[in-house]
Design a protein around this motif. Structure first.
Motif, mmCIF file in Angstrom:
data_model
loop_
_atom_site.group_PDB
_atom_site.id
_atom_site.type_symbol
_atom_site.label_atom_id
_atom_site.label_comp_id
_atom_site.label_asym_id
_atom_site.label_seq_id
_atom_site.Cartn_x
_atom_site.Cartn_y
_atom_site.Cartn_z
ATOM 1 N N MET A 153 1.838 -3.658 4.414
ATOM 2 C CA MET A 153 1.204 -3.003 4.953
ATOM 3 C C MET A 153 1.012 -1.717 4.696
ATOM 4 O O MET A 153 0.200 -0.376 5.133
ATOM 5 C CB MET A 153 0.436 -3.594 6.571
ATOM 6 N N ARG A 156 1.934 0.561 2.003
ATOM 7 C CA ARG A 156 0.869 0.638 1.309
ATOM 8 C C ARG A 156 -0.410 1.560 2.116
ATOM 9 O O ARG A 156 -1.569 2.302 1.334
ATOM 10 C CB ARG A 156 -0.386 -1.061 1.170
ATOM 11 N N PHE A 180 -6.546 -4.556 6.522
ATOM 12 C CA PHE A 180 -5.787 -5.132 5.541
ATOM 13 C C PHE A 180 -6.251 -6.562 5.898
ATOM 14 O O PHE A 180 -5.717 -7.190 6.170
ATOM 15 C CB PHE A 180 -4.675 -4.646 5.476
ATOM 16 N N LEU A 188 -2.914 -8.733 -0.294
ATOM 17 C CA LEU A 188 -2.684 -7.960 0.415
ATOM 18 C C LEU A 188 -4.051 -6.983 0.037
ATOM 19 O O LEU A 188 -4.081 -6.684 -1.282
ATOM 20 C CB LEU A 188 -1.812 -6.656 1.074
ATOM 21 N N VAL A 190 -6.925 -3.749 0.867
ATOM 22 C CA VAL A 190 -7.800 -2.559 1.928
ATOM 23 C C VAL A 190 -9.304 -3.844 2.477
ATOM 24 O O VAL A 190 -10.408 -3.509 1.196
ATOM 25 C CB VAL A 190 -8.293 -1.482 1.385
#
Length: 235
Positions: A153, A156, A180, A188, A190
């Motif tokens: 996370m 990203r 996320f 994962l 968004v």
């Protein structure tokens, strides 16, 4: 039933602070933006009409660039001024915040560490537990105990930061938050909106182009005018 008829005929399956959501077949959902602005710190909670379409126009453009950089996004397509189709991925009660400058909760919760607006030598990533009335910072090890991919996370979120900073330049991105979700196969994605409502932006002249206007007591018409300025800068 055509998706646009859902909002008039069927109650939403999920209602949040700023969204209404209808579940659809094939793992999709219809999302309607509520034109609400909320600030716990400044004790303001209002409906500001015309901010919804501005948020969605920004989000549509941002999601395309983030996805092109290899970060999956739930956003599929806009279907009206305030409605869009998305993949449905359940939202966890955590958000990821990236800060390029010390502002907001950084200076409020940790007084004396930084002057407000200080440019940080590298982006700072933090995690907040989403709860009412105010979200709270949470240690990363709690998230690891829950089996969440904290490092992924973080990575990203930093990719999204690079994409947004490059795209928005010369507008200065001070900070933003993301949520996320994890798909059934563990990927994962968004799943949160990316817009003026969840970030701090500064025009080249130093003026805010985000929810700080609302936090500072600016009235709705002026918020709409200033938020519209960002659309003149981005493509």
């Amino acid at each position: 039933m055509p998706v646009l008829e859902l909002t008039a005929r069927i109650e939403p399956d999920i209602v949040g602070r700023s969204k209404r959501l209808w579940l659809l077949p094939d793992g999709l959902c219809l999302v309607q933006i509520i034109p609400s602005l909320r600030s716990f710190t400044y004790q303001r909670d209002e409906i500001v009409e015309r901010t919804g379409p501005l948020r969605l126009e920004f989000y549509e453009k941002a999601a395309a660039r983030v996805a092109a950089a290899g970060v999956p996004c739930a956003f599929r397509e806009r279907v009206s001024d305030d409605l869009y189709l998305a993949d449905y991925v359940p939202a966890p009660p955590f958000e990821v915040i990236v800060k390029n400058r010390a502002t907001g909760s950084t200076t409020r919760k940790y007084p004396g560490l930084f002057e407000d607006g200080t440019r940080l030598p590298r982006p700072v990533v933090k995690f907040d537990y989403r709860c009412d009335p105010e979200d709270q910072p949470i240690g990363e090890d709690y998230l690891r105990v829950l089996g969440l991919p904290v490092d992924e996370m973080r990575e990203r979120a930093l990719v999204v930061n690079d994409v947004l900073r490059s795209w928005l330049h010369p507008v200065d991105l001070w900070d933003f938050c993301l949520i996320f979700g994890q798909t059934e196969d563990g990927e994962l994605s968004v799943i949160s909106e990316i817009s003026q409502d969840c970030m701090r932006l500064r025009h080249q002249d130093g003026s805010p182009l985000d929810k700080d206007l609302f936090r500072g007591g600016v009235e709705g018409d002026e918020i709409v005018n200033q938020w519209s300025r960002i659309l003149d800068v981005i493509d």
